[in-house]
Every structure is written in C-alpha cells, then in structure tokens.
Enzyme design. Sequence first.
Site, mmCIF file in Angstrom:
data_model
loop_
_atom_site.group_PDB
_atom_site.id
_atom_site.type_symbol
_atom_site.label_atom_id
_atom_site.label_comp_id
_atom_site.label_asym_id
_atom_site.label_seq_id
_atom_site.Cartn_x
_atom_site.Cartn_y
_atom_site.Cartn_z
ATOM 1 N N GLN A 44 -11.057 -31.583 37.153
ATOM 2 C CA GLN A 44 -10.352 -31.341 35.999
ATOM 3 C C GLN A 44 -10.749 -31.981 34.753
ATOM 4 O OE1 GLN A 44 -6.289 -33.257 36.574
ATOM 5 N NE2 GLN A 44 -6.554 -31.637 38.213
ATOM 6 N N HIS A 46 -8.989 -33.596 30.821
ATOM 7 C CA HIS A 46 -7.693 -33.678 29.851
ATOM 8 C C HIS A 46 -8.283 -33.664 28.470
ATOM 9 C CE1 HIS A 46 -5.313 -33.835 33.466
ATOM 10 N NE2 HIS A 46 -6.083 -35.290 33.874
ATOM 11 N N ARG A 225 -9.156 -27.041 34.186
ATOM 12 C CA ARG A 225 -9.744 -27.058 35.449
ATOM 13 C C ARG A 225 -11.211 -26.618 35.433
ATOM 14 N NH1 ARG A 225 -4.523 -26.162 36.228
ATOM 15 N NH2 ARG A 225 -3.246 -27.434 37.519
#
Length: 360
Positions: A44, A46, A225
């Site tokens: 993943q 951010h 993701r």
Amino acid sequence: MRPLDEVIAADPAGELGDALLRRFGPRLPFLVKLLAADAPLSLQVHPDAAQAAAGYAREDAEGVPLDAPHRNYRDAQHKPEMVVALGPFEGLCGFRPPRQCADLLDALGVAELAGFSAGLRAGPGERALREAFSAFLAPPPGLVAAVAGALATAAGRPGPWREACAAYDRVARARPGDPGVLAALMLRYVRLAPGEALFLGAGVPHAYLRGLGLEVMAASDNVLRCGLTGKHVDVPELLRVVRFAAGEPEEPRPVRGGDGEQVYPVPVDDFRLSRLVLDGRSGARALRGDAPQIFVCTEGRVDVAGVAEQAALTPGRSVYAPAGEEVRASGRGTLFRVTVPAPAAAPTPVPTLRRKLNRH
C-alpha cells in the site's frame, strides 16, 4: 468503558488542550496500535496532505459513500506512519534502483521478464520504475505463477538475492496469483532488530511481512492498495500518489530526550513517539504533557499514575492521559509514549541509520 472518541467529543478543549484544538480541530491527531504479522499484509501507499484533501473533496462531490468499498479517500488527512520493531521484523519499503530491479529479474531466469528488465536498464530512473510498476499491476496471464515458481527455486540457491527471494517467495505463497507479487519485487526488503524503526512518508509503497511492532500514525484511513489484498485496487489513482524515486528506507534513530526518554524523530507534527526503559530502582518519572498522551507497555510491568487514578500496565496494555495531566511512571519495564511535538518545534529531519547488509 467509553470509547476514546466519545470522551474527546464530550469535552474537546478539556481532553485535547487549546493549543492542539487550534492546530488539529476536535480530534486526536494520531493513532497507535500493536501490529502482529504472521503473513504478508497488503502492499500500500498513503497520500500527502494535498492529495488527501483533493481526493476526499472529489469523491464527496461525486457522491461516493464513505463506506463504499471502492472509495479511496475516507477523510481529508494524510497518513504518515512509523513502526518500531518489538522483535525481529521484516517488511518491504520503497523502490530499489532500476538497475538493481533488473538484476533481480534477470536472476530469476523467467524469459517473460526480459522485456521488463531491459526497460528498467534503458529508461530514466523514475520513468523506468513507473512503467515497470504499472505493467506489473496488470500482468500478462501466467506471469505471476511463473515468477512464483522461480522465486521458490531462487530462495534455495546461494547468491546475493537469496535472502530477498526467500521473503518474496513467502509473499507469493501467501498470495498466489496476486499481481502484487510482481510489484513487490521492485521494493527493498528490510529487516529490523528490536528497537529499530521504519518511517513511511507519503507516496512510499510498503508492506509489512512478519513480526511484532508498535505502529504510530496520523489519524487517517486513507490507504491506496497496490496488491497482496482482496480489497479494491484503483490503479490510476494509485499511480498518481506513488513516488517513483529509489532511495534507502528512512530509519529514525532514537535520540535522548528529557526524563531519560529515547525519542524517535520524524519530519511530521502529527505525532511524537518516545521510549522509556525503567529499571525498577530509580524513582518515578514525571511525564507532563501539554497535549494528550497514550502510554503502551511492551515489556515488564509499569505503574502509570495520573491525577485521578493509577494503572498497572503489562505487555500489550495501554492508558490514555488528557492534555495538561502529569503522569508518573515507575516499575521495571519498557513504556512507549505517544503524543504530539510542542507547537513551536519545527518538523525535524530524520537522522537515519543505514545498515546495508539488511537492504536487498
């Protein structure tokens, strides 16, 4: 027992303090948890603050429900995070240089990887990483299975890639057929010893593979993701957020703070993490906080006393203290303290400890 968010909502100024309330609004700006991974977690990335705010506003305008499985931005906040190993800990973090990625692909001996390897060697760094990573997220049929078989062989063969391939082999076995297995090959394999930390800034792809750690992060649910998951993967949005730059992982090295604390410096003001090791012989440590604090015991027994009550913490237990409350800690054990840095403190460049033998 009332949930912490209800306690804060009932009296934001009293729980958070005026300074934090002005900076972050009526919410606790950080989250902390114990992370125990016995299998690879999702790959993943951010968003940064601007990306999060824009993405949240865009999806709101489009009428995407907050709880929709395909929603990317569930709030308008960024989500930097850090994990501190409480035992041996393994993960993937950030891109390896393109030529090193190509070397690994060549070492696997899968004919279908030759074109990807050539592209990684030929193109400018960031473009080469972007093109290979994008292609791996939508691979041709059979490629994931072929690579999984090659990884199993490489994991048992002597050579410079053996340790990394063993880690990727575990990923492939845990997530058979997942395109994230290919994307993971481009990321550095990282091992942490107890007490060592890994900081994950915006745009850095990562996955935790196995181990026990304490994780602290900005209070946000924004996760895009890349794979190793059954959840939604939005490739176009993901590619807008990922930073295609190779570099060493950031490992904050603890520095001595007040009251004998070991502080893990990070370049964000959403959280401050420190560790106290109590020997049971010294007197109680006075830990006053102008902002709220959460204390987590990870070893031994630590007594934490506030104005109104006292808690005996054993490994895995935690306690919350509101702003302005002096806490006294005593006993024999290890206590982590999570709060926010003082308002006047500018974000601190992260001093890093680079242990190249553990970077593959």
